[in-house]
Scaffold this motif. Structure first.
Motif, short mmCIF file in Angstrom:
data_model
loop_
_atom_site.label_atom_id
_atom_site.label_comp_id
_atom_site.label_asym_id
_atom_site.label_seq_id
_atom_site.Cartn_x
_atom_site.Cartn_y
_atom_site.Cartn_z
N ALA A 12 0.79 -1.49 0.12
CA ALA A 12 0.02 -0.12 0.07
C ALA A 12 0.83 1.29 0.13
N ALA A 13 1.96 1.00 0.31
CA ALA A 13 2.96 2.41 0.64
C ALA A 13 3.96 2.47 -0.53
N ASP A 14 4.06 1.62 -1.26
CA ASP A 14 5.34 1.56 -2.34
C ASP A 14 4.54 2.62 -3.65
N PRO A 15 5.53 3.46 -3.68
CA PRO A 15 4.95 4.37 -4.87
C PRO A 15 5.41 3.89 -6.32
N ASN A 16 6.15 2.74 -6.33
CA ASN A 16 6.56 2.06 -7.57
C ASN A 16 5.58 1.01 -8.02
N GLN A 17 4.54 0.64 -7.17
CA GLN A 17 3.49 -0.21 -7.48
C GLN A 17 2.17 0.54 -7.79
N ILE A 18 1.36 0.31 -8.79
CA ILE A 18 0.02 0.91 -9.12
C ILE A 18 -0.90 0.30 -8.23
N HIS A 19 -0.81 -0.98 -8.11
CA HIS A 19 -2.02 -1.73 -7.33
C HIS A 19 -1.69 -2.38 -6.24
N PHE A 20 -2.82 -2.45 -5.42
CA PHE A 20 -2.73 -3.21 -4.08
C PHE A 20 -4.02 -4.20 -4.00
N VAL A 21 -3.54 -5.58 -3.88
CA VAL A 21 -4.66 -6.36 -3.77
C VAL A 21 -4.71 -6.92 -2.57
N LEU A 22 -6.13 -7.26 -2.06
CA LEU A 22 -6.54 -8.12 -0.90
C LEU A 22 -7.25 -9.27 -1.56
N ALA A 23 -6.87 -10.49 -1.13
CA ALA A 23 -7.50 -11.55 -1.75
C ALA A 23 -7.82 -12.64 -0.50
N GLY A 24 -8.90 -13.42 -0.78
CA GLY A 24 -9.32 -14.72 0.34
C GLY A 24 -9.92 -15.60 -0.42
N LEU A 119 -13.92 -6.91 0.96
CA LEU A 119 -13.61 -8.44 1.16
C LEU A 119 -14.80 -8.76 2.12
N ALA A 120 -14.64 -8.10 3.33
CA ALA A 120 -15.35 -8.54 4.44
C ALA A 120 -17.02 -8.55 4.19
N SER A 121 -17.41 -7.48 3.36
CA SER A 121 -18.93 -7.38 3.25
C SER A 121 -19.34 -8.47 1.99
N ARG A 122 -18.56 -8.60 1.12
CA ARG A 122 -18.78 -9.42 -0.05
C ARG A 122 -18.91 -11.10 0.46
N GLY A 154 -9.51 -3.20 14.19
CA GLY A 154 -10.30 -1.99 14.35
C GLY A 154 -11.52 -1.98 13.34
N LEU A 155 -11.18 -2.11 12.11
CA LEU A 155 -12.28 -2.10 11.06
C LEU A 155 -13.17 -3.11 11.34
N ALA A 156 -12.88 -4.44 11.54
CA ALA A 156 -13.84 -5.55 11.59
C ALA A 156 -14.79 -5.14 12.81
N ARG A 170 -23.38 -9.40 9.37
CA ARG A 170 -24.20 -10.08 10.22
C ARG A 170 -24.01 -11.67 10.35
N ASN A 171 -23.10 -12.31 9.33
CA ASN A 171 -22.81 -13.55 9.51
C ASN A 171 -21.19 -14.07 10.04
N LEU A 172 -20.70 -13.09 10.45
CA LEU A 172 -19.23 -13.46 11.11
C LEU A 172 -19.41 -13.82 12.39
N SER A 173 -18.76 -15.14 12.83
CA SER A 173 -18.85 -15.31 14.28
C SER A 173 -17.85 -14.51 15.00
N GLU A 174 -16.82 -13.92 14.70
CA GLU A 174 -15.77 -13.58 15.15
C GLU A 174 -14.99 -12.25 14.49
N VAL A 175 -14.20 -11.32 15.20
CA VAL A 175 -13.41 -10.62 14.56
C VAL A 175 -12.03 -11.54 13.89
#
Length: 230
Positions: A12-24, A119-122, A154-156, A170-175
């Motif tokens: 997220a902090a590297d200016p030489n990279q265009i994209h950030f990906v979070l996947a699960g 990611l969490a909402s989907r 914190g977000l969760a 509504r459907n997650l049992s824990e942080v």
């Protein structure tokens, strides 16, 4: 119970990279043992005496760094492809959720916060669809330990109590839980999935992405599992 193993690719902090990906990858709990065993077989090729010393991690495998330095490039690349094929050939209930963000396009917003919200909402929406189809399941998101742990925790908590852009979780049992990737083949697989997606968007390289492209969560011809902020 559905377990969403997640990891990021790109900084997220590297200016030489265009994209950030979070996947699960969402697995029904009874699928995890079989997947882990298949990944162990791939790791065994490189150190049969101590397979747990081999960590399937996309960037070092591709670049031949750290423990991967002694192995030929074609063997390393084939191992990535074979690991992704384990997912591609697994039960249809195993689904990918991912968010790809062009960091400059969303600035000054934090790409990590934006990606996790998606990611969490989907994932939560997917579990809600299962409930409507009389298959009520709870979920947990499991991350690799990273510098984003405090932010994501914190977000969760806020999403479950105060809500996110589209409602509350509504459907997650824990942080979210955080594991050392060296101890979890499924976290390692999530890393490979995130890396495959990152290379596709950042480098226009689809040799890995094409293996998993049809495993994003979808229903009725609509692909819910991939968010693009480009």
């Amino acid at each position: 119970m559905h377990l969403l193993y997640a990891d990021e690719s790109g900084s997220a902090a590297d200016p030489n990279q265009i994209h950030f990906v979070l996947a699960g990858i969402s697995f029904f709990e009874r699928q995890t043992f079989w997947i882990s065993n298949e990944l162990d077989r791939i790791a065994e090729r490189f150190n049969p005496a101590e397979i747990n010393a081999i960590e399937l991690h996309g960037s070092p495998m591709m670049g031949g760094r750290n423990m991967w330095k002694p192995f030929p490039k074609q063997d390393r690349i084939q191992a990535i492809k074979d690991a992704l094929s384990v997912l591609a050939n697994s039960h249809l209930s195993n689904r990918i959720f991912a968010c790809v963000i062009n960091k400059a396009k969303v600035s000054p917003h934090d790409p990590v916060e934006m990606a996790f919200e998606q990611l969490a909402s989907r994932f939560d929406h997917y579990l809600g669809r299962l409930h409507k189809n009389n298959d009520t399941q709870r979920g947990i998101i499991i991350f690799d330990k990273s510098t984003y742990e405090t932010t994501i925790q914190g977000l969760a908590t806020n999403f479950r109590t105060l809500g996110h852009t589209w409602g509350v979780l509504r459907n997650l049992s824990e942080v979210p839980l955080f594991l050392d990737s060296r101890a979890s083949r499924l976290i390692q697989l999530a890393d490979l999935v995130a890396y495959a997606i990152f290379r596709f968007y950042e480098r226009h390289d689809d040799q890995f992405y094409s293996i998993i492209a049809d495993r994003f969560d979808q229903e009725g011809g609509i692909r819910h599992g991939l968010c693009e902020r480009l």
